[in-house]
Design a protein around this motif. Structure first.
Motif, PDB file in Angstrom:
ATOM      1  N   ILE A 176       0.903  -1.070   0.051  1.00 12.43           N
ATOM      2  CA  ILE A 176      -0.054   0.007  -0.071  1.00 12.43           C
ATOM      3  C   ILE A 176       0.859   1.287  -0.055  1.00 12.43           C
ATOM      4  N   TYR A 177       2.078   1.291   0.743  1.00 16.09           N
ATOM      5  CA  TYR A 177       2.878   2.400   0.786  1.00 16.09           C
ATOM      6  C   TYR A 177       3.502   2.786  -0.297  1.00 16.09           C
ATOM      7  N   LYS A 178       3.945   1.567  -1.212  1.00 14.54           N
ATOM      8  CA  LYS A 178       4.639   1.789  -2.545  1.00 14.54           C
ATOM      9  C   LYS A 178       3.416   2.228  -3.525  1.00 14.54           C
ATOM     10  N   LEU A 179       2.226   2.268  -3.234  1.00 10.02           N
ATOM     11  CA  LEU A 179       1.134   2.893  -4.312  1.00 10.02           C
ATOM     12  C   LEU A 179       1.052   4.301  -3.933  1.00 10.02           C
ATOM     13  N   ASN A 180       1.198   4.890  -2.475  1.00 12.14           N
ATOM     14  CA  ASN A 180       1.019   6.281  -2.108  1.00 12.14           C
ATOM     15  C   ASN A 180       1.644   6.376  -0.850  1.00 12.14           C
ATOM     16  N   THR A 181       2.733   7.124  -0.826  1.00 10.02           N
ATOM     17  CA  THR A 181       3.751   7.432   0.300  1.00 10.02           C
ATOM     18  C   THR A 181       3.011   8.512   1.459  1.00 10.02           C
ATOM     19  N   ASP A 182       1.813   8.820   0.966  1.00 11.64           N
ATOM     20  CA  ASP A 182       0.996   9.767   2.076  1.00 11.64           C
ATOM     21  C   ASP A 182       0.366   8.858   3.243  1.00 11.64           C
ATOM     22  N   PHE A 183      -0.007   7.376   2.758  1.00 14.65           N
ATOM     23  CA  PHE A 183      -0.254   6.420   3.727  1.00 14.65           C
ATOM     24  C   PHE A 183       0.360   6.463   4.907  1.00 14.65           C
ATOM     25  N   VAL A 184      -0.268   6.362   6.024  1.00 17.59           N
ATOM     26  CA  VAL A 184       0.719   6.313   7.298  1.00 17.59           C
ATOM     27  C   VAL A 184       0.070   5.229   8.381  1.00 17.59           C
ATOM     28  N   GLY A 185      -1.156   4.494   7.820  1.00 20.01           N
ATOM     29  CA  GLY A 185      -1.685   3.544   8.905  1.00 20.01           C
ATOM     30  C   GLY A 185      -3.041   3.144   8.543  1.00 20.01           C
ATOM     31  N   TRP A 186      -3.686   2.227   9.368  1.00 16.29           N
ATOM     32  CA  TRP A 186      -4.912   1.739   9.119  1.00 16.29           C
ATOM     33  C   TRP A 186      -5.638   1.533  10.424  1.00 16.29           C
ATOM     34  N   ILE A 187      -7.150   2.097  10.513  1.00 16.04           N
ATOM     35  CA  ILE A 187      -7.872   2.160  11.709  1.00 16.04           C
ATOM     36  C   ILE A 187      -8.929   1.173  11.345  1.00 16.04           C
ATOM     37  N   THR A 188      -9.235   0.495  12.468  1.00 19.13           N
ATOM     38  CA  THR A 188     -10.428  -0.599  12.558  1.00 19.13           C
ATOM     39  C   THR A 188     -11.318  -0.548  13.784  1.00 19.13           C
ATOM     40  N   ILE A 189     -12.528  -0.427  13.600  1.00 14.08           N
ATOM     41  CA  ILE A 189     -13.472  -0.562  15.037  1.00 14.08           C
ATOM     42  C   ILE A 189     -14.211  -1.979  14.463  1.00 14.08           C
ATOM     43  N   GLU A 190     -14.129  -2.789  15.196  1.00 11.28           N
ATOM     44  CA  GLU A 190     -14.730  -4.236  14.835  1.00 11.28           C
ATOM     45  C   GLU A 190     -16.225  -3.928  14.995  1.00 11.28           C
ATOM     46  N   ASP A 191     -16.938  -4.446  13.838  1.00 14.32           N
ATOM     47  CA  ASP A 191     -18.486  -4.549  13.883  1.00 14.32           C
ATOM     48  C   ASP A 191     -19.005  -3.376  13.463  1.00 14.32           C
ATOM     49  N   THR A 192     -18.165  -2.381  13.049  1.00 10.79           N
ATOM     50  CA  THR A 192     -18.794  -1.012  12.272  1.00 10.79           C
ATOM     51  C   THR A 192     -18.164  -0.896  10.881  1.00 10.79           C
ATOM     52  N   GLU A 193     -18.548   0.135  10.336  1.00  8.07           N
ATOM     53  CA  GLU A 193     -18.009   0.231   9.090  1.00  8.07           C
ATOM     54  C   GLU A 193     -16.676   0.933   8.891  1.00  8.07           C
ATOM     55  N   ILE A 194     -16.092   1.306  10.227  1.00  5.65           N
ATOM     56  CA  ILE A 194     -14.864   2.034  10.428  1.00  5.65           C
ATOM     57  C   ILE A 194     -13.867   0.941   9.947  1.00  5.65           C
ATOM     58  N   ASP A 195     -13.135   1.041   8.768  1.00  2.00           N
ATOM     59  CA  ASP A 195     -12.407  -0.085   8.428  1.00  2.00           C
ATOM     60  C   ASP A 195     -11.360   0.775   7.154  1.00  2.00           C
ATOM     61  N   TYR A 196     -10.488   1.675   7.699  1.00  2.00           N
ATOM     62  CA  TYR A 196     -10.111   2.506   6.493  1.00  2.00           C
ATOM     63  C   TYR A 196      -8.463   2.889   6.417  1.00  2.00           C
ATOM     64  N   PRO A 197      -7.873   3.124   5.336  1.00  2.00           N
ATOM     65  CA  PRO A 197      -6.475   3.560   5.583  1.00  2.00           C
ATOM     66  C   PRO A 197      -6.694   5.071   6.282  1.00  2.00           C
ATOM     67  N   VAL A 198      -5.288   5.494   6.574  1.00  2.00           N
ATOM     68  CA  VAL A 198      -5.214   7.007   7.044  1.00  2.00           C
ATOM     69  C   VAL A 198      -4.154   7.662   6.301  1.00  2.00           C
ATOM     70  N   MET A 199      -4.248   8.903   6.112  1.00  2.00           N
ATOM     71  CA  MET A 199      -3.184   9.762   5.499  1.00  2.00           C
ATOM     72  C   MET A 199      -2.650  10.683   6.149  1.00  2.00           C
ATOM     73  N   GLN A 200      -1.630  11.265   5.860  1.00  7.43           N
ATOM     74  CA  GLN A 200      -1.002  12.495   6.352  1.00  7.43           C
ATOM     75  C   GLN A 200      -0.356  13.329   5.258  1.00  7.43           C
ATOM     76  N   THR A 201      -0.541  14.558   5.200  1.00 10.97           N
ATOM     77  CA  THR A 201       0.270  15.580   4.261  1.00 10.97           C
ATOM     78  C   THR A 201       0.818  16.712   5.109  1.00 10.97           C
ATOM     79  N   MET A 202       1.925  16.730   5.328  1.00  7.80           N
ATOM     80  CA  MET A 202       2.482  17.627   6.244  1.00  7.80           C
ATOM     81  C   MET A 202       2.352  19.060   5.773  1.00  7.80           C
TER      82      MET A 202
END
Length: 360
Positions: A176-202
């Motif tokens: 994933i990082y190779k595709l976009n170096t703005d990627f910094v992590g992944w957040i998940t809350i079980e049994d919800t729709e929250i399951d996404y990549p997280v970005m940061q652009t300084m």
């Protein structure tokens, strides 16, 4: 014949003569009377004729005047009626024009709204499809079991790193990082729709507010971290922003934390970065807003690094005070906090915030 008889005859003749004379005179008188009568008749006829002619003329004049007046009255009556009819017709035309304009405006609004909604849901679907593709690139953690000093067994995933252009990245996120170096992590809350990549652009904090992972326009955007938060040298508070999508995606499910029962079943949040894995426990969930610059009260979005314990405790205490129910778990100075923020509609700049502390 004797003298007496002669006298009598003469007398009789005189009488007859007188009678005849009287008779003749009577005839003459009669004739005179007839003539006078005729003259009177003629005069009467002439006078009657003249009176009749005068009467006829006056009658004709009267009728002419009457008809003229009647026509005038009719015209006077006709003109207002015609004007009233014209006004009514004009009003009908005006009402129809207004109706047509309103229908056109409503139709235009409906079409624009329909296009907006179709585009909104299509963009969201497109974004979700890309996220699904990215999930396929994440290498699932293997686990190993260690034993704590007190003898408690703990299962932890090993962390492997790879070097990508001088950056040490967790192996599971390498593709994933190779595709976009703005990627910094992944957040998940079980049994919800929250399951996404997280970005940061300084250099542009809100770059991904309306862009997907591939940097293409998206109404859903992508979750991103505040530029005042640091992952390399972790700050006391990592703030992540995301949209509250009507489709139920992105950070929409954060608002479920208004329900205490939901909190009890979803106490933990997983946020793995390209540098390390992390599990966080929820300590607060509340509604607030973005306040004017001159507001001197609590502003959650200004806390990143505590200069002292009091500042840290102030953030934690204010967050817990705004929470609708009691959450026994709290945080202490030195803990790392995770703050998730999304829009809420109780105010023009309303926000819903969930605060958690790192527990591993």
């Amino acid at each position: 014949m004797g003298d007496l008889d002669k006298v009598d005859m003469e007398t009789e003749d005189k009488i007859n003569e007188e009678i005849n004379n009287d008779s003749n005179e009577s005839e003459e008188v009669k004739e005179k009377l007839e003539e006078i009568k005729e003259e009177i008749k003629e005069e009467t006829k002439e006078e009657t004729k003249e009176e009749t002619e005068v009467g006829e003329i006056e009658t004709i004049k009267f009728l002419d005047d009457y008809m003229d007046n009647s026509l005038k009255d009719k015209e006077e009556i006709k003109q207002p009626t015609s004007k009233k009819t014209n006004n009514k017709s004009h009003k009908k035309k005006k009402a129809k024009l207004i109706y047509d304009i309103c229908m056109f405006v409503f139709a235009a609004i409906f079409i624009v709204c329909a296009i907006y909604l179709i585009n909104y849901f299509w963009q969201s679907k497109k974004s979700e499809d890309k996220v699904a593709d990215l999930k396929e690139l994440v290498i699932q953690d293997t686990t190993e079991q260690i034993t704590e000093a007190d003898g408690t067994p703990v299962v932890i995933p090993p962390v492997d790193f790879v070097n990508i252009d001088g950056v040490s990245v967790q192996a599971k996120f390498a593709e994933i990082y190779k595709l976009n170096t703005d990627f910094v992590g992944w957040i998940t809350i079980e049994d919800t729709e929250i399951d996404y990549p997280v970005m940061q652009t300084m250099n542009d904090e809100e770059y991904y507010i309306h862009r997907d992972f591939d940097k293409e326009y998206s109404s859903a955007g992508t979750l991103f971290i505040d530029t005042n938060s640091s992952l390399t040298i972790p700050t006391d508070n990592i703030v992540i922003y995301g949209h509250n999508m009507k489709t139920g995606k992105m950070f929409h499910d954060l608002l479920e934390y208004e329900d205490e029962d939901f909190y009890k079943e979803h106490k933990y949040i997983r946020f793995d970065t390209i540098y390390e894995n992390g599990t966080y426990e929820v300590i607060a969930a509340y509604r607030t807003e973005i306040f004017p610059a001159d507001y001197t009260g609590f502003k959650y979005y200004y806390f990143f690094d505590a200069t002292n314990e009091e500042e840290f405790n102030n953030y934690v205490d204010n967050s817990k005070a705004l929470t609708y129910y009691d959450i026994p778990t709290t945080a202490e100075y030195g803990d790392t906090l995770l703050t998730l923020s999304t829009c809420a509609y109780h105010a023009d700049e309303g926000r819903f915030v969930v605060v958690a502390k790192k527990i591993n």
